[in-house]
Each structure stands twice: as structure tokens, then as C-alpha cells.
Write a protein that holds these residues in place. Sequence first.
Motif, mmCIF file in Angstrom:
data_model
loop_
_atom_site.group_PDB
_atom_site.id
_atom_site.type_symbol
_atom_site.label_atom_id
_atom_site.label_comp_id
_atom_site.label_asym_id
_atom_site.label_seq_id
_atom_site.Cartn_x
_atom_site.Cartn_y
_atom_site.Cartn_z
ATOM 1 N N ARG A 249 15.083 98.458 170.009
ATOM 2 C CA ARG A 249 16.495 98.665 169.722
ATOM 3 C C ARG A 249 16.801 98.671 168.221
ATOM 4 N NH1 ARG A 249 18.836 93.965 173.440
ATOM 5 N NH2 ARG A 249 16.738 93.162 173.036
ATOM 6 N N THR A 250 15.956 98.002 167.434
ATOM 7 C CA THR A 250 16.240 97.894 166.003
ATOM 8 C C THR A 250 15.145 98.526 165.130
ATOM 9 O OG1 THR A 250 15.388 95.638 166.252
ATOM 10 C CG2 THR A 250 17.762 95.881 166.024
ATOM 11 N N ARG A 251 14.025 98.883 165.767
ATOM 12 C CA ARG A 251 12.888 99.388 164.991
ATOM 13 C C ARG A 251 13.227 100.593 164.123
ATOM 14 N NH1 ARG A 251 7.218 100.510 167.815
ATOM 15 N NH2 ARG A 251 7.290 98.248 167.775
ATOM 16 N N GLU A 252 13.995 101.535 164.711
ATOM 17 C CA GLU A 252 14.257 102.766 163.972
ATOM 18 C C GLU A 252 15.046 102.489 162.687
ATOM 19 O OE1 GLU A 252 15.358 106.099 166.568
ATOM 20 O OE2 GLU A 252 16.519 106.842 164.848
ATOM 21 N N GLN A 253 16.021 101.590 162.792
ATOM 22 C CA GLN A 253 16.808 101.276 161.591
ATOM 23 C C GLN A 253 15.943 100.569 160.544
ATOM 24 O OE1 GLN A 253 20.441 99.062 162.325
ATOM 25 N NE2 GLN A 253 21.097 99.256 160.212
ATOM 26 N N VAL A 254 15.040 99.713 161.010
ATOM 27 C CA VAL A 254 14.118 99.048 160.082
ATOM 28 C C VAL A 254 13.251 100.092 159.382
ATOM 29 C CG1 VAL A 254 12.100 97.532 159.930
ATOM 30 C CG2 VAL A 254 14.088 96.825 161.281
ATOM 31 N N GLU A 255 12.750 101.024 160.155
ATOM 32 C CA GLU A 255 11.907 102.083 159.566
ATOM 33 C C GLU A 255 12.687 102.934 158.575
ATOM 34 O OE1 GLU A 255 8.597 102.761 163.115
ATOM 35 O OE2 GLU A 255 10.486 103.886 163.177
ATOM 36 N N ASN A 256 13.929 103.249 158.929
ATOM 37 C CA ASN A 256 14.759 104.030 158.009
ATOM 38 C C ASN A 256 14.969 103.303 156.688
ATOM 39 O OD1 ASN A 256 15.075 106.085 159.831
ATOM 40 N ND2 ASN A 256 17.083 105.387 160.583
ATOM 41 N N PHE A 257 15.297 102.032 156.789
ATOM 42 C CA PHE A 257 15.535 101.252 155.575
ATOM 43 C C PHE A 257 14.245 101.061 154.777
ATOM 44 C CE2 PHE A 257 19.567 98.852 157.253
ATOM 45 C CZ PHE A 257 20.295 100.021 157.135
ATOM 46 N N ALA A 258 13.125 100.955 155.466
ATOM 47 C CA ALA A 258 11.837 100.806 154.779
ATOM 48 C C ALA A 258 11.513 102.063 153.982
ATOM 49 C CB ALA A 258 10.724 100.508 155.783
ATOM 50 N N GLU A 259 11.950 103.201 154.518
ATOM 51 C CA GLU A 259 11.667 104.464 153.838
ATOM 52 C C GLU A 259 12.707 104.799 152.780
ATOM 53 O OE1 GLU A 259 11.174 107.354 157.008
ATOM 54 O OE2 GLU A 259 9.470 106.129 157.680
ATOM 55 N N SER A 260 13.909 104.296 152.975
ATOM 56 C CA SER A 260 14.982 104.703 152.066
ATOM 57 C C SER A 260 15.813 103.517 151.586
ATOM 58 C CB SER A 260 15.893 105.721 152.776
ATOM 59 O OG SER A 260 17.109 105.854 152.077
ATOM 60 N N GLN A 261 15.593 103.151 150.340
ATOM 61 C CA GLN A 261 16.407 102.082 149.765
ATOM 62 C C GLN A 261 17.873 102.518 149.684
ATOM 63 O OE1 GLN A 261 15.000 99.091 147.066
ATOM 64 N NE2 GLN A 261 16.213 100.001 145.447
ATOM 65 N N GLU A 262 18.098 103.820 149.442
ATOM 66 C CA GLU A 262 19.478 104.315 149.391
ATOM 67 C C GLU A 262 20.148 104.111 150.737
ATOM 68 O OE1 GLU A 262 16.855 106.500 148.133
ATOM 69 O OE2 GLU A 262 17.305 105.284 146.361
ATOM 70 N N GLY A 263 19.386 104.335 151.798
ATOM 71 C CA GLY A 263 19.929 104.148 153.140
ATOM 72 C C GLY A 263 20.375 102.705 153.346
ATOM 73 N N PHE A 264 19.517 101.776 152.941
ATOM 74 C CA PHE A 264 19.841 100.345 153.060
ATOM 75 C C PHE A 264 21.050 99.998 152.201
ATOM 76 C CE2 PHE A 264 18.468 96.006 151.247
ATOM 77 C CZ PHE A 264 19.261 95.298 152.144
ATOM 78 N N PHE A 265 21.000 100.387 150.948
ATOM 79 C CA PHE A 265 22.101 100.077 150.025
ATOM 80 C C PHE A 265 23.414 100.703 150.512
ATOM 81 C CE2 PHE A 265 19.807 98.964 145.760
ATOM 82 C CZ PHE A 265 19.084 97.987 146.426
ATOM 83 N N GLY A 266 23.307 101.913 151.063
ATOM 84 C CA GLY A 266 24.493 102.620 151.544
ATOM 85 C C GLY A 266 25.193 101.865 152.664
ATOM 86 N N ARG A 267 24.410 101.165 153.490
ATOM 87 C CA ARG A 267 24.981 100.413 154.610
ATOM 88 C C ARG A 267 25.441 99.022 154.192
ATOM 89 N NH1 ARG A 267 26.700 100.736 159.686
ATOM 90 N NH2 ARG A 267 26.581 98.541 159.184
ATOM 91 N N TRP A 268 24.812 98.471 153.155
ATOM 92 C CA TRP A 268 25.042 97.072 152.794
ATOM 93 C C TRP A 268 26.522 96.743 152.562
ATOM 94 C CZ3 TRP A 268 22.663 92.489 152.929
ATOM 95 C CH2 TRP A 268 23.241 91.446 152.206
ATOM 96 N N GLY A 269 27.189 97.599 151.754
ATOM 97 C CA GLY A 269 28.565 97.298 151.368
ATOM 98 C C GLY A 269 29.465 97.053 152.567
ATOM 99 N N GLU A 270 29.318 97.909 153.590
ATOM 100 C CA GLU A 270 30.171 97.785 154.763
ATOM 101 C C GLU A 270 29.839 96.523 155.559
ATOM 102 O OE1 GLU A 270 30.188 101.302 157.283
ATOM 103 O OE2 GLU A 270 30.894 100.037 158.942
#
Length: 297
Positions: A249-270
Motif C-alpha cells: 500500500r505504501t511501497r510505490e510512494q516510498v519508491e517515488n520519493f527514493a527516486e525523486s527528492q523533488e517529489g518528496f519535497f513537493g509533498r512535504w509542505g502540505e
Amino acid sequence: LDFYAASCPNVEMLVKNAVRSVSSTDSTLPGKLLRLLFHDCMVEGCDGSVLLRGNGTERTDPANKSLDGFSVVESIKQLLEVLCPGTVSCADILALAARDAVEMTGGPSAEVPMGRRDGRVSSASSVRSNIVDTSFTLDQMIHLFNSKGLSLDDLVTLSGAHTIGFAHCSAFSDRFEVDSNGRLKLIDGSLDKNYVAQLMNQCPVDANESTTVSNDPETTFVFDNQYYRNLVASKGLFQSDSVLFSDKRTREQVENFAESQEGFFGRWGESFMKLTVVDVKTGNEGEIRRECNVING
Ligand code: HEM
Ligand SMILES: [Ca+2]
Ligand SMILES: [Ca+2]
């Protein structure tokens, strides 16, 4: 966002400067402030209840034993009481300080609405049922986060806070057992072997109670996406970290964030903003404390 525009216009700058100044001599401060906010918001909402000292307060619960950073919040409050007396809540100071802590270590900046009132209640008995334990299943974590208005996405994103800071050996000892020779043995075989050896080395059976390890040994003091890379590499420190990669259920988001720091940072603020407004007290609720460690008399 402009709550203090008239009453204390420089509050954001003052908090930022204070956090920056202390962090420049104590690089462990940002992690402490960020965790302090998390533990505040989960119990009685983001109302500074965690900051209160005394018998039976939240701080006295074992789950809060290793919290730190209180004195920095207290001294920022003292400064603000001189510049804008009776105006800025301790809950707002903590939220701003945690936001700045992330930014200061290289993470994204986030907008934090102001106007939280300080709570008058702090009870150790409310801690256990509201703070996530490292032994929790994903379902238990989802349930607790949902009860605070935080989604599964928020859980994965906010767990990225473990890209900075430290943990005591006792915080993950449930992943090991002591064998008949008095040596540590891994219970959970899914962890990377070298990482396990490293952890056992840092936390031997007779380790001192105060011994800590880095949450993210690669970049301990940098707020980056390395936490997610660690999870993908089977180097999650807590069971509650590892499960984010092992559960589909959470693996894909972990993989996305592992590949893209921008992706992680983009979500963090919210997600961070959602954390900072959990069950806030506003209007005439609570009070504006004069000192952060004690309710007004
Ligand atoms: C989701 C479940 C979570 C669990 C089970 C968990 C558990 C823990 C534990 C056991 C520690 C080590 C404490 C110690 O031994 O000193 C820790 C450290 C930390 N946690 Fe979490 N945590 C979770 C989520 C979060 C969230 C959402 C945040 C913030 C947004 C956060 C921020 C931190 C930080 C910054 C540290 C390092 C503290 C320091 O350096 O003093 N954690 N966490
Ligand atoms: Ca609270
Ligand atoms: Ca890091």
C-alpha cells in the motif's frame, strides 16, 4: 498566515534566527524540534501540552522520555515576552521552530498558519494511546493518523522526518533478541546484513542507556530523500519504517520519493501543514502562556 502581522510582525524572523543560532553550535537541535512538534500535535493537538513540566505531565510518560529541545522553545518565548508580551503562543513558536529546523537542514520550506492557543491540560495518561510505537502495524499507524486527519500519504511523507536525527538503542531493540551466548541476534531477517552488523556494533548488549545511532547514517544532518533510499535498500531503522516499503500500500510512494527528492519535497509542505493544525485550539480556547513550561496561574 498574517495572524501576528500587527501584534508581533517580526515573530517569524525572530524564531528563525534563534533556531539558526542554536543549531549552528548544536547540530542535533533541528531533529529534536521536529520530533517535539510531532509529539505535541498527536496529544491534545498542537497546543504546547508537551512543553509543560511537572508531575504526571506528558513529558513524564516513557514514550516522551527522549524528547529534547524544550529549553530552546522556552528561551525563544522569553525573548518574545520582551518584544511582544502576552502575544505569541508556545504552540505557535514550536510549529515555527520545527518548520525552520527542516528548512535549515536543507529541506523544503513550508507555510505554517498561526493563531494556535496553548492548552492547559497535559496528562501522561493521554500519551500512550496517541503516540505511534515502532512496533505498530501499518494498519495501526493508518488508524491513528486518520484519527488526526492525516492520510496514508501524509504518513509516508511525514515519516521522511527520519532523514535527520538520532535514536536510542532501546528504540529498535525489538528487532533483535539476545541469544544463549549473550549475543544479539536479528529477529527480522529482511534487514540488510551490513546494516545489521553496523547497528549491533553501535548498540551492543551492554550499550549505555544514552547511546544513540543516526536515523539516517548516510546524511544524518541533511533533510533529504535519503531516508526513502534507505528503506528501498532494506535499511529502515524501525520496524515502523521498514513496513512502509514492505507493504504494497505504501511501497510505490516510498519508491517515488527514493527516486525523486523533488517529489518528496513537493509533498512535504502540505503534509507538514496538516500536522501543524491537528486539533488546534483557537479563539478563546486555552490561553497564551507566559512561560512555555507552566500554565498561567
Ligand atoms: C509514524 C511513526 C513514527 C514512529 C513509530 C516514530 C518513532 C521514533 C522513535 C522511536 C525515535 C527515536 C527516539 C529516541 O530514541 O530518541 C524517533 C526519532 C525521530 N522522529 Fe519519529 N516516529 C514516527 C514518525 C515521525 C514523524 C511523523 C516525525 C515528524 C514529522 C518524526 C520525527 C522524528 C525525528 C526528527 C526524530 C529524531 C529525534 C532526535 O534526533 O532527537 N517521527 N521517532
Ligand atoms: Ca499537544
Ligand atoms: Ca538525511
